[in-house]
Design an enzyme around this catalytic site. Structure first.
Site, PDB file in Angstrom:
ATOM      1  N   ASN A   1       0.829  -1.209   0.000  1.00 30.13           N
ATOM      2  CA  ASN A   1       0.000   0.000   0.000  1.00 30.13           C
ATOM      3  C   ASN A   1       0.861   1.256   0.000  1.00 30.13           C
ATOM      4  O   ASN A   1       1.911   1.311   0.622  1.00 30.13           O
ATOM      5  CB  ASN A   1      -1.030  -0.003   1.144  1.00 30.13           C
ATOM      6  CG  ASN A   1      -0.442  -0.196   2.522  1.00 30.13           C
ATOM      7  OD1 ASN A   1       0.565  -0.869   2.686  1.00 30.13           O
ATOM      8  ND2 ASN A   1      -1.076   0.390   3.516  1.00 30.13           N
TER       9      ASN A   1
ATOM     10  N   GLU B   1       0.397   5.237   0.539  1.00 26.62           N
ATOM     11  CA  GLU B   1      -0.519   6.278   1.013  1.00 26.62           C
ATOM     12  C   GLU B   1      -0.076   7.662   0.534  1.00 26.62           C
ATOM     13  O   GLU B   1       0.968   7.822  -0.110  1.00 26.62           O
ATOM     14  CB  GLU B   1      -0.612   6.193   2.539  1.00 26.62           C
ATOM     15  CG  GLU B   1      -1.195   4.852   2.985  1.00 26.62           C
ATOM     16  CD  GLU B   1      -1.406   4.735   4.482  1.00 26.62           C
ATOM     17  OE1 GLU B   1      -0.922   5.593   5.253  1.00 26.62           O
ATOM     18  OE2 GLU B   1      -2.081   3.757   4.883  1.00 26.62           O
ATOM     19  N   ASN B   2      -0.899   8.638   0.864  1.00 29.40           N
ATOM     20  CA  ASN B   2      -0.646  10.009   0.405  1.00 29.40           C
ATOM     21  C   ASN B   2      -1.204  10.978   1.444  1.00 29.40           C
ATOM     22  O   ASN B   2      -2.209  10.665   2.096  1.00 29.40           O
ATOM     23  CB  ASN B   2      -1.342  10.215  -0.945  1.00 29.40           C
ATOM     24  CG  ASN B   2      -0.899  11.489  -1.625  1.00 29.40           C
ATOM     25  OD1 ASN B   2      -1.313  12.583  -1.276  1.00 29.40           O
ATOM     26  ND2 ASN B   2      -0.038  11.346  -2.604  1.00 29.40           N
TER      27      ASN B   2
ATOM     28  N   CYS C   1      -4.257   0.710  -2.226  1.00 33.53           N
ATOM     29  CA  CYS C   1      -4.084  -0.542  -1.487  1.00 33.53           C
ATOM     30  C   CYS C   1      -3.045  -1.418  -2.190  1.00 33.53           C
ATOM     31  O   CYS C   1      -2.851  -1.322  -3.413  1.00 33.53           O
ATOM     32  CB  CYS C   1      -5.390  -1.329  -1.435  1.00 33.53           C
ATOM     33  SG  CYS C   1      -6.674  -0.560  -0.447  1.00 33.53           S
TER      34      CYS C   1
ATOM     35  N   GLU D   1      -3.208  -4.498  -3.020  1.00 33.38           N
ATOM     36  CA  GLU D   1      -3.766  -5.367  -4.064  1.00 33.38           C
ATOM     37  C   GLU D   1      -3.852  -4.639  -5.397  1.00 33.38           C
ATOM     38  O   GLU D   1      -3.545  -5.198  -6.451  1.00 33.38           O
ATOM     39  CB  GLU D   1      -5.174  -5.838  -3.669  1.00 33.38           C
ATOM     40  CG  GLU D   1      -5.228  -6.717  -2.436  1.00 33.38           C
ATOM     41  CD  GLU D   1      -5.367  -5.950  -1.132  1.00 33.38           C
ATOM     42  OE1 GLU D   1      -4.869  -4.806  -1.028  1.00 33.38           O
ATOM     43  OE2 GLU D   1      -5.970  -6.495  -0.200  1.00 33.38           O
TER      44      GLU D   1
HETATM   45  N1  THU Z   1      -5.177  -1.580   2.765  1.00 38.42           N
HETATM   46  C1  THU Z   1      -4.636  -2.393   1.797  1.00 38.42           C
HETATM   47  O1  THU Z   1      -3.581  -2.091   1.228  1.00 38.42           O
HETATM   48  N2  THU Z   1      -5.284  -3.537   1.498  1.00 38.42           N
HETATM   49  C2  THU Z   1      -6.399  -3.996   2.132  1.00 38.42           C
HETATM   50  O2  THU Z   1      -6.895  -5.056   1.797  1.00 38.42           O
HETATM   51  C3  THU Z   1      -6.989  -3.207   3.216  1.00 38.42           C
HETATM   52  C4  THU Z   1      -6.410  -1.868   3.447  1.00 38.42           C
HETATM   53  C5  THU Z   1      -4.462  -0.359   3.120  1.00 38.42           C
HETATM   54  C6  THU Z   1      -5.119   0.925   2.728  1.00 38.42           C
HETATM   55  C7  THU Z   1      -4.514   1.891   3.718  1.00 38.42           C
HETATM   56  O3  THU Z   1      -3.246   2.321   3.219  1.00 38.42           O
HETATM   57  C8  THU Z   1      -4.277   1.052   4.952  1.00 38.42           C
HETATM   58  O4  THU Z   1      -4.309  -0.304   4.521  1.00 38.42           O
HETATM   59  C9  THU Z   1      -5.311   1.246   6.044  1.00 38.42           C
HETATM   60  O5  THU Z   1      -6.585   1.144   5.540  1.00 38.42           O
END
Ligand code: THU
Length: 161
Positions: A62, A64-65, A73, A75
Site C-alpha cells: 500500500n 498512502e498520500n 491498497c 492489491e
Molecule cells: N489496505 C490495503 O492495502 N489492502 C487492504 O486489503 C486493506 C487496506 C491499506 C489501505 C490503507 O493504506 C491502509 O491499509 C489502512 O486502511
C-alpha cells in the site's frame, strides 16, 4: 417472489505450516513485502505477492498520500504492476499479509471493497480466477479459490455491452 442464495466456500488452515511449499513461500513473500509499504498515516502495512500463469512473481504494497483518498491498497498496486509488466497473463494466486504499527497480525485480512471490484475485473478480463491466500504474520490462513466470490452481484463489464 422467490428467494435466491449466494454461498461460497473457502479453506481455513491453522497456520502457514499446513500450506503447500509454494503457498507458504508466497505468503512469506507477502509478509516481507509489507516492509515496502508507504503507510505513514495509517501505520497499517499491507503486502501482496502474486504468481502469474507465466511463472513470474509480482508484488505490491500500500502506498498512502497526504491527501488520503489518493492512497492505493497493496492489491491494486499489484494488479496495476502485473497488468503493465505482463498484460493479459492470468494471476494464479495472490497472497496478502499485513503488519500494524499498533502490533498484532495474528489473523487474515481480506481485500477492501474497491479492491474486490478490481480483482473481479481482472478475473473477467483474463478469464481466470485469482486464488487468494490470506494470512497475518502468524495465525490462521484462509484460502479463497476465486477472488470474485467475495463480491456477489458485482457490477461487471457485461452491463456495459
Ligand atoms: N489496505 C490495503 O492495502 N489492502 C487492504 O486489503 C486493506 C487496506 C491499506 C489501505 C490503507 O493504506 C491502509 O491499509 C489502512 O486502511
Amino acid at each position: 417472489m422467490k428467494k435466491d442464495e449466494y454461498k461460497f466456500s473457502f479453506d481455513i488452515y491453522d497456520s502457514i505450516e499446513e500450506l503447500t511449499e509454494e503457498d507458504a513461500w508466497l505468503l512469506n513473500e507477502a509478509r516481507e513485502v509489507t516492509e515496502n509499504a508507504y503507510a505513514p498515516y495509517s501505520g497499517f502495512h499491507v503486502g501482496a505477492v502474486a504468481k502469474l500463469a507465466n511463472g513470474e512473481i509480482v508484488a505490491g504494497s500500500n502506498q498512502e498520500n497526504a491527501s488520503f483518498p489518493v492512497g492505493l491498497c497493496a492489491e491494486r498496486v499489484l494488479l496495476a504492476s502485473a497488468s503493465s509488466l505482463y498484460p493479459n497473463v492470468p494471476i494464479e494466486s495472490m497472497a496478502i499479509s499485513y503488519q500494524a504499527d499498533t502490533g498484532g497480525s495474528d489473523h487474515p485480512i481480506s481485500p477492501c471493497g474497491i479492491c474486490r471490484q478490481s480483482l473481479q475485473e481482472y478475473e473477467g478480463r483474463v478469464k481466470h480466477p485469482i486464488r487468494l491466500i490470506l494470512g497475518g504474520m502468524e495465525g490462521k490462513v484462509y484460502i479463497i479459490p476465486k477472488a470474485s466470490s467475495l463480491l456477489p452481484l458485482a457490477f461487471t463489464s457485461e452491463e456495459l455491452k
